[in-house]
Design a protein around this motif. Sequence first.
Motif, PDB file in Angstrom:
ATOM      1  N   THR A 187      18.816  19.946  -9.351  1.00  9.67           N
ATOM      2  CA  THR A 187      20.052  19.139  -8.942  1.00  9.67           C
ATOM      3  C   THR A 187      21.049  20.271  -8.411  1.00  9.67           C
ATOM      4  O   THR A 187      22.049  19.801  -7.711  1.00  9.67           O
ATOM      5  N   ALA A 188      20.578  21.532  -8.137  1.00  8.55           N
ATOM      6  CA  ALA A 188      21.352  22.563  -7.830  1.00  8.55           C
ATOM      7  C   ALA A 188      22.242  22.363  -6.319  1.00  8.55           C
ATOM      8  O   ALA A 188      23.298  22.516  -5.958  1.00  8.55           O
ATOM      9  N   ALA A 190      13.486  19.030  -4.031  1.00 10.92           N
ATOM     10  CA  ALA A 190      12.738  19.784  -3.195  1.00 10.92           C
ATOM     11  C   ALA A 190      13.249  20.872  -2.786  1.00 10.92           C
ATOM     12  O   ALA A 190      12.688  22.113  -2.766  1.00 10.92           O
ATOM     13  N   LEU A 191      14.713  20.718  -2.145  1.00  8.59           N
ATOM     14  CA  LEU A 191      15.348  21.632  -1.599  1.00  8.59           C
ATOM     15  C   LEU A 191      15.541  22.715  -2.405  1.00  8.59           C
ATOM     16  O   LEU A 191      15.660  23.985  -2.274  1.00  8.59           O
ATOM     17  N   GLY A 213      22.344  12.926  -1.385  1.00  9.50           N
ATOM     18  CA  GLY A 213      22.170  12.775  -2.961  1.00  9.50           C
ATOM     19  C   GLY A 213      21.625  11.494  -3.363  1.00  9.50           C
ATOM     20  O   GLY A 213      21.129  11.208  -4.292  1.00  9.50           O
ATOM     21  N   ALA A 214      21.442  10.521  -2.169  1.00  7.88           N
ATOM     22  CA  ALA A 214      20.850   9.078  -2.237  1.00  7.88           C
ATOM     23  C   ALA A 214      19.249   9.342  -2.558  1.00  7.88           C
ATOM     24  O   ALA A 214      18.470   8.529  -2.570  1.00  7.88           O
ATOM     25  N   TYR A 215      19.097  10.545  -2.048  1.00  8.37           N
ATOM     26  CA  TYR A 215      17.272  11.022  -2.198  1.00  8.37           C
ATOM     27  C   TYR A 215      17.121  12.228  -3.221  1.00  8.37           C
ATOM     28  O   TYR A 215      17.079  13.293  -2.537  1.00  8.37           O
ATOM     29  N   PRO A 216      17.096  11.866  -4.487  1.00  4.61           N
ATOM     30  CA  PRO A 216      16.924  13.072  -5.476  1.00  4.61           C
ATOM     31  C   PRO A 216      15.841  13.607  -5.261  1.00  4.61           C
ATOM     32  O   PRO A 216      15.815  15.055  -5.436  1.00  4.61           O
ATOM     33  N   GLU A 237      26.935   9.534 -10.431  1.00  4.40           N
ATOM     34  CA  GLU A 237      28.196   9.295 -10.251  1.00  4.40           C
ATOM     35  C   GLU A 237      28.873   9.001  -9.142  1.00  4.40           C
ATOM     36  O   GLU A 237      29.645   7.934  -8.805  1.00  4.40           O
ATOM     37  N   PHE A 238      28.692   9.834  -8.232  1.00  2.00           N
ATOM     38  CA  PHE A 238      29.237   9.619  -6.894  1.00  2.00           C
ATOM     39  C   PHE A 238      28.487   8.541  -6.198  1.00  2.00           C
ATOM     40  O   PHE A 238      29.340   7.938  -5.623  1.00  2.00           O
ATOM     41  N   HIS A 239      27.223   8.429  -6.327  1.00  4.97           N
ATOM     42  CA  HIS A 239      26.616   7.256  -5.586  1.00  4.97           C
ATOM     43  C   HIS A 239      27.257   5.892  -6.141  1.00  4.97           C
ATOM     44  O   HIS A 239      27.008   4.819  -5.580  1.00  4.97           O
TER      45      HIS A 239
END
Lengths: 287, 424
Positions: B228-229, B256-257, B248-251, A196-198
Amino acid sequence: MSSSSDIGQQSDEASHPADAETPVQRGNWKRSLISVLIIVHLLAVALPPMMFQSGGSAIVTTLLRPLRAYTEFLYLDRGYAFFAPDPGPSHLIDAAVTQSDGQRTETRYPDREQQWPRLLYHRHFMLAEFLTEIYQPPGPPRELAQIDRPAAEQWVRLRARYEHVRQSLVDHLRTQNDRKPVAIRRVEHLIPSAAEFHAGDFALNDPLLYEVLLDLPITVAPPQVVPTESIPAPAAVQDLTAPVDDASKDTASKDDAPKEAPDSETDAQQNADSEVTPEPDTAGVKS
Amino acid sequence: MILQSQTEQPKNWLLSSWNTWDRFWFTPRQPHVLGLLRIFTGAMLLYCHLVLASQLTSFLGDTAWINNDTAMQLHDGAFGIADAGHSYLWYLDSPSLLWSHQVLTILVTASFMIGLLTRITGPAAWFLQLMYIHRLTGALFGLDQIVTYTVMYLMFTPCGSTFSVDTWIRKKFLNKISSSPKLDWLFPDVRPSVVANVATRLLQIHLCVIYLFGGLAKARGDSWWDGTAVWYAIGNYEYQSIDMTWLGAYPRIIAALSNITLFWEVFYCALIWPRLTRPIVLGLAIAVHGGIALFLGMATFGLMMVAANMIFIEPTWLTGFGDDPVDDPIDDQKEQEEIDNLVADLGPGSGIHQDQDLRAQKLKQAEKKIRAKYAKLKSRHALVKEREAKYRERVTRLKRREAKIKRYAERRQKAKKQRTDEQE
């Protein structure tokens, strides 16, 4: 500085310290006594988070009972659930101060501009989180008192705790604002998903993501008595789906209706009016 | 025969377990890491109290966010079960009294940080911290927990024996201090001690418990598993200090993190001990807490957790920076080698046709090094002498005590003999 292989060497020492240093010769009884104290302390360290996770297993409760005061005084009674089980939305406080000319000024807590350095901001943030953490809706429902009296009494105590803390926050704000009328409300700041953010649907501080948390009693809907005869026979399922769907839509539409954020002052007035604060030292509360 | 070996097996196992326990807890340890941790913890306590002082009456007294009555009721059972988290600060209302108390606390924590009278300021700083903790209910977070635990373990130890003002005082009045047991306790010498080891082990295990339950609590959620945490942590506007939402552009990175954090926390308690995995676990601790400090607006908490992780560093890493240059053989050897090389260059076999200037320069260098070495040896000699004097004094004291005991024993024997004679 030491390389990683050095760390390895040190680790060996940690695991087998006798290779590196000789233990001090002491009386065995002294060591035994210290060992017992160490074990007791380690139990006091490990049992509270265990209690937090288990929700009160019989063995943990029994073991923790004699250590309770020790853990509480030493501040060991913690669960260590940082950002757990899931990182969630933040909870804030909106404070509305009514000026002498009737104008209202609103302030949101915490506020990075107002509270500096960051540690001070964080203390305010934690206060706002605390208010939501201890929130207990008005009540208890009459049905609960009939079914489970201890649970109803606990409800009253928890509600009293919330109201006392809320009142304390309001009193502080009144002191800060020359005793002018102050009302507060709790706000939840939701976090949009990464998608949603992107996609540009929301900025992190989009006003749509701030939701006022209402202080409403929980109502128990009367149980629906469904006569056995009304259960449709398999052949008649299709005929009966339409009215059933309609009924459920009606209910859903009522539930999903946007909740109107109350006027903060009125809300506070109502809360203040309805605030029934039990005396902390009454026998009922203590029991 | 078989019966005997069967009974001996559990006995041997018990004996070996006791020996392992004994080694783990009762092997003396140098106090250097504790000294360093004292500086970090003291600095953090001092900072917390200075920040609190900037809005003192907003947090203490009758007009605070959580006023005295409410703070007391949150602990005394008014709203349910009472707890033992008591504080005299519930009863302090007068601003002048609150300010005096705050100034005292700041002085105590500052003294603890610089290592002044640490044997007294350590327990005092811990006690004051507990009193604030039980008063500031509602405004606390992870920082308050870790800083309270660290000072709790440090207060028992001779953490003021190194990197401290106490060390300087001890050196300055060595004779007087070493001749008095009370002063010797107050200004402890840098030496391995069991109490330093016990405190180190307790903090190490406490950290393991914190991470284990932190990890288990996360494992109950969905977002640490579905990856997603970390997004919901960096996307939290109130925590954010540096905007990392571009991640966030690199899910895959976010996932992984999230997963690494979960596994690191759960397995910290096991992987921190073996030689192979300890650097990895400590490296991840720095990364995770550094991230929290930089990006999630909790610099204090992040730094304090990194400092607490230092407890897994062995004191031998720091003894080089310590206050006792007497035991420094590696440095000696290296310097000696350098000097030998320089002298060999200038020796008869070094070639007569070498440039005179270069030879002079090298000679100067060698002279300088030899002089430095001489000065170092001289100061070391003085320190050794000092230590020798101290030991001599101790030996004299012990001899005196021994003589006293002997005299006493003789007197008792005589008296006993006399009594026997009289009875006969």
